[in-house]
Enzyme design. Sequence first.
Site, PDB file in Angstrom:
ATOM      1  N   CYS A  34       0.753  -1.298   0.030  1.00 23.07           N
ATOM      2  CA  CYS A  34       0.117  -0.209  -0.019  1.00 23.07           C
ATOM      3  C   CYS A  34       0.813   1.058   0.050  1.00 23.07           C
ATOM      4  O   CYS A  34       1.701   1.547   1.009  1.00 23.07           O
ATOM      5  CB  CYS A  34      -0.960  -0.076   1.250  1.00 23.07           C
ATOM      6  SG  CYS A  34      -2.064   1.358   1.260  1.00 23.07           S
ATOM      7  N   CYS A  70      -5.274   6.055  -3.761  1.00 20.61           N
ATOM      8  CA  CYS A  70      -4.512   4.457  -3.535  1.00 20.61           C
ATOM      9  C   CYS A  70      -3.225   4.816  -4.118  1.00 20.61           C
ATOM     10  O   CYS A  70      -3.094   5.165  -5.420  1.00 20.61           O
ATOM     11  CB  CYS A  70      -5.314   3.672  -4.452  1.00 20.61           C
ATOM     12  SG  CYS A  70      -4.720   1.962  -4.694  1.00 20.61           S
TER      13      CYS A  70
END
Length: 304
Positions: free
Chosen positions: A94, A247
Site C-alpha cells: 500500500c 490509492c
Amino acid sequence: MTSPFGALAGRALTTGHGTENDFVLVPDPDGALELTAAEVAAACDRHAGVGADGLIRVVRSAALPEGADILAQDPGAEWFMDYRNADGSLAEMCGNGVRVFVHYLRVRGLVELGAGESVVVGTRGGPRRVTFDGELYTVEMGTWAMPGGLPAVQAGYDVVVQVPGLSGPRAGLRVTVPNPHTVVALPDEAELAGAVLTGGASYEPAPPEGTNLELVVPLGEDDGDGEAVGRVRMRVLERGVGETRSCGTGTCAAALAVRAWGGPGAPDTWRVLVPGGEVVVRVLGDTVTLTGPAVLTADVTLLN
C-alpha cells in the site's frame, strides 16, 4: 457479550492518512497479536468501529514468518508493515499506507529519520525504501509489470470493463505494482464524476485474484524545471475496500498506463490528482517511486 473487536478491544490505536487514504495503526512490535479478518473489518467499519480504508499492524520483521524472507533480502528492514484491507483480507503493498507507517515509526521514535535520510521496511510485496525530505515521503515502490505484455501495450488494453454509470464496455489495461490493477481511460471529468464505484464493476476476463480499478482522465503535460511532467486525474475502486480517496499503488498504475498510451516520448514524471490530494509518480525503467504526504490524526482506544 463478546466484543466484535476481539484481540483489538482495549488496545491503544492510532489513525492516520496519506492523501485521505486512511488507516488504523496497531502497535504489536513482538508479533503477539493474531488478528482475524472479522476483527480487522470490525475496527475498520465506519459506523460501528474506528473507520478506515485499512489496518496496519506495526510489527518487527523478525516476529513474522514473512519477515524472515524480508530480512534475508535486506537485513536492515527491522520493521514490517502488516497491511490488511478494510474487509480483513491481506494486501501485498500500500503506497499511501507505507508512508503513514514510516511517519508513525518516526514520530513514535521507533526509527531515527532526518531530512534526506531513508529507512527500509518490510511488506508482502518485498522490502521498500522510504526517504523523508522534511515534509513528504518518497517510496521506492519496486518493480512494476503489465501482465498482458507487449501485445496489450500495443493494443492499449487487455481487459474489457463494465462500470455502473458509464455507458457500454470500456477498454482496460492491467498493471501490477505489485497489487493487481486495471486502468480505464475516460474522455473527460464529467464522465469520471458520473461513474458509480460501489463495487459493481465487471471484467472480461475476470481477474482470479481480484483487481483495483482506476478510472483516469489524462490532463496533458506541464513543463517542470525543464522536464515534461504529465498530469492525470483519477478515481479508484479498491479491492476489498470500495471507493477510496486515494490509492498509492493505484496512482502508480494510473501513471504507468497513461504513459504507455502516450507512446515513445511520454513523460516519466506524473502528477496524479486524486479526491484526497496529489502525489507524484516517477518511472525509473522497470521501477517506480511515489512521493506524497503522511499525517497522523488521533490516538484512540477500542472500548468493547
